[in-house]
Motif scaffolding. Structure first.
Motif, short mmCIF file in Angstrom:
data_model
loop_
_atom_site.label_atom_id
_atom_site.label_comp_id
_atom_site.label_asym_id
_atom_site.label_seq_id
_atom_site.Cartn_x
_atom_site.Cartn_y
_atom_site.Cartn_z
N TRP A 156 6.72 2.87 -0.17
CA TRP A 156 6.70 3.59 1.09
C TRP A 156 7.62 4.80 0.97
O TRP A 156 8.69 4.71 0.35
CB TRP A 156 7.19 2.72 2.25
N VAL A 157 7.24 5.88 1.60
CA VAL A 157 8.12 7.05 1.73
C VAL A 157 8.32 7.30 3.21
O VAL A 157 7.35 7.53 3.95
CB VAL A 157 7.51 8.30 1.06
N LEU A 158 9.56 7.24 3.68
CA LEU A 158 9.90 7.54 5.07
C LEU A 158 10.49 8.94 5.12
O LEU A 158 11.36 9.29 4.30
CB LEU A 158 10.91 6.53 5.61
N THR A 159 10.05 9.75 6.09
CA THR A 159 10.48 11.15 6.16
C THR A 159 11.15 11.46 7.50
O THR A 159 10.65 12.29 8.28
CB THR A 159 9.28 12.09 5.94
N PRO A 160 12.27 10.83 7.82
CA PRO A 160 12.90 11.07 9.12
C PRO A 160 13.67 12.38 9.19
O PRO A 160 14.29 12.80 8.21
CB PRO A 160 13.86 9.88 9.23
N ILE A 204 11.57 4.67 -0.25
CA ILE A 204 12.03 6.01 -0.61
C ILE A 204 12.29 6.76 0.68
O ILE A 204 11.49 6.70 1.62
CB ILE A 204 10.98 6.74 -1.47
N ILE A 205 13.41 7.46 0.76
CA ILE A 205 13.81 8.16 1.97
C ILE A 205 13.86 9.66 1.72
O ILE A 205 14.44 10.12 0.74
CB ILE A 205 15.19 7.69 2.47
N ALA A 219 0.83 -1.21 0.00
CA ALA A 219 0.00 0.00 0.00
C ALA A 219 0.87 1.26 0.00
O ALA A 219 1.78 1.39 0.83
CB ALA A 219 -0.91 0.01 1.22
N PRO A 220 0.62 2.21 -0.91
CA PRO A 220 1.36 3.47 -0.89
C PRO A 220 1.21 4.16 0.46
O PRO A 220 0.10 4.49 0.88
CB PRO A 220 0.70 4.28 -2.02
N THR A 221 2.33 4.35 1.14
CA THR A 221 2.30 4.83 2.52
C THR A 221 3.42 5.81 2.79
O THR A 221 4.57 5.57 2.41
CB THR A 221 2.43 3.64 3.50
N VAL A 222 3.08 6.91 3.46
CA VAL A 222 4.07 7.85 3.97
C VAL A 222 4.20 7.61 5.47
O VAL A 222 3.21 7.69 6.20
CB VAL A 222 3.65 9.32 3.71
#
Length: 515
Positions: free
Chosen positions: A378-382, A416-417, A347-350
């Motif tokens: 997935w996009v992780l935004t740390p 994706i980061i 599932a496309p997830t941020v």
């Protein structure tokens, strides 16, 4: 305009050899073009300057400086050279440039530390031609003293190719560097000079490729390779093309924000409104019952669904184009159960904020991922501290080499980061990473990260092929650019350039920056 390619020192050297060995441009011709181009930039920046003082070192960077002094003399200015290396000790093209400079009548004096302060104070512009990209060591005590005196002189400084003492790969001083007002760099853009961390030393940055054929330059640069690309507005236009006049909300995607735990409705609300502002067709917020009324009352545009038990979430996720998980989620048992119920490999997830902290706490700080598995949607935004928790490092270690940290996160998560911070990096395995050179301290306030998560999801939801990792990568790039652009003060606005921005104001301002 294509995104700007950023190169390592080794790649720049290879490109220079290409022009010399393959194209057939003599090396001295390249040096001459460099010095003349730098002089042209000096005149454009400081048109009234006449007394030009060149500090010349011992390599080709010094040769560029001698060429500049020669050109300044030809233009009727009053250049002079302080040679930190005696001209007779120069070799090759640098020696030839020095000989021409002397023959043209330019005064060349050997460096005298006792007279340096006086000479610096007499200059209209100081030319830093001491060290170029070849510097691979710490500055000596004597050279460090020269750097400190130049910086203390308060005279305008033009650095040739790279501010002396600055590493062109990392943007870090060794251990100090000249603080230039203008850096005129050559051949191709060096990675280190484009990092926001290097801005205090680089000042304004101008590139002279030294070749006239732009298409040939692009082909050569691509064949030699580059380490990263610097984002520009093109990525936003690519991600958000003009809509048909018959477009409707069902075509613009449905974003579901999962967050707003006990006592934290604001973060989820900010992410949700940001998703709407960038064009998502509709947005639903799944939150703790205690946060539902606050979110729904503040923004009737949002659909709000209170979630007491994690088992009730599944029905609300039906039809979601993109999920945003984490803003204000909390770290309690409710939050952990909700996270488990929402996570889906396909599932496309941020994933943002508390979701990242919860994930980092599992499996001894590691996210299990098969190194050969495809990239997840997935996009992780740390931010740096969250990245450090995910990697099992200290925050200072992440910040010491942000590009390396980005690569490690890509490999760990197969996602994706978006590594936030001053100079945000965006990466995915198998693709060249992107650097956003925009951004300012106005973003250093609570809630702006939640807005970014919502922007990513809102743009991603509008992509036709949103289940593909490449669509997520494009959405992340476009979101970072838009986020940074919207944070810039409006032209003529009566506001501080580096503080005073509220996250809610940032979300409201997104629309004016859309293509």
């Amino acid at each position: 305009m294509a995104p700007l390619s950023l190169h390592t020192v080794a790649q720049v050297r290879a490109l220079e050899r290409y022009w010399i060995d393959v194209v057939g441009v003599p090396s001295f011709e390249l040096m001459t073009r460099a010095g003349v181009f730098a002089m042209r930039q000096l005149r454009a920046r400081w048109s009234a300057a006449r007394d030009v003082l060149v500090l010349a070192g011992g390599g080709n960077n010094a040769g560029d400086g001698y060429i500049l002094a020669h050109e300044a003399r030809r233009l009727g200015l009053s250049p002079s050279v302080l040679a930190l290396t005696p001209p007779q000790m120069l070799r090759g093209d640098a020696a030839r440039a020095a000989e021409q400079c002397v023959a043209a009548g330019v005064p060349v004096e050997l460096f005298d530390s006792t007279q340096l302060v006086e000479r610096l104070g007499q200059a209209d512009v100081i030319i830093d031609a001491i060290f170029g990209i070849g510097l691979q060591r710490e500055l000596s005590a004597e050279m460090s003293s020269v750097v400190h005196l130049v910086n203390a002189s308060e005279r305008p400084v033009l650095s040739i190719d790279v501010p002396s003492g600055l590493c062109a790969d990392t943007g870090a001083p060794r251990p100090c560097a000249i603080r230039a007002d203008l850096t005129v760099t050559f051949i191709a853009h060096k990675l280190g000079l484009n990092l926001i961390e290097a801005a205090p030393w680089v000042g304004s940055l101008v590139l002279g490729t030294l070749v006239d054929d732009a298409s040939r330059f692009e082909r050569a640069a691509a064949s030699i390779g580059f380490v990263a690309q610097r984002l520009n507005e093109q990525v936003l236009r690519q991600a958000l093309p003009r809509r048909s006049k018959t477009a409707h909300k069902g075509e613009a995607g449905h974003v579901v924000v999962v967050g707003g735990g006990i006592g934290m409705p604001g973060a989820a609300r900010l992410a949700a409104i940001a998703a709407l502002r960038v064009g998502a067709g509709k947005v639903t917020v799944l939150c703790h019952p205690s946060s539902a009324a606050s979110i729904a009352t503040a923004h009737p545009e949002l659909m709000v669904r209170p979630i007491m038990e994690a088992t009730s979430i599944e029905s609300h996720l039906q039809g979601a184009a993109v999920r945003v998980v984490g803003p204000g989620l909390g770290r309690d048992e409710w939050a952990s159960q909700v996270l488990d119920a929402v996570l889906d490999e396909s599932a496309p997830t941020v994933l943002d904020a508390d979701a990242l902290t919860l994930l980092a706490g599992r499996s001894a700080g590691r996210l299990p991922a098969d190194a050969d598995a495809p990239v997840r949607p997935w996009v992780l935004t740390p931010h740096p501290a969250e990245a450090a928790r995910l990697l099992g490092l200290e925050t200072r270690e992440v910040q010491a080499d942000r590009l390396s940290s980005l690569v490690q996160l890509e490999a760990l998560t197969r996602a994706i980061i978006v590594l936030k911070g001053a100079g945000t990096w965006i990466g995915r395995a198998g693709r060249t990473p992107s650097l956003c050179a925009l951004g300012n301290p106005r973003l250093a306030t609570a809630g702006t990260g939640d807005v970014l998560a919502g922007i990513v999801a809102g743009i991603w939801a509008q992509q036709a092929d949103r289940t593909m990792a490449d669509s997520a990568f494009l959405a992340a790039q476009a979101a970072v650019w838009l986020h940074a652009r919207a944070a810039e003060p409006r032209e003529g606005a009566d506001s501080s350039p580096d503080r005073g921005l509220l996250a809610g104001e940032l979300a409201l301002d997104l629309a004016r920056c859309l293509p």
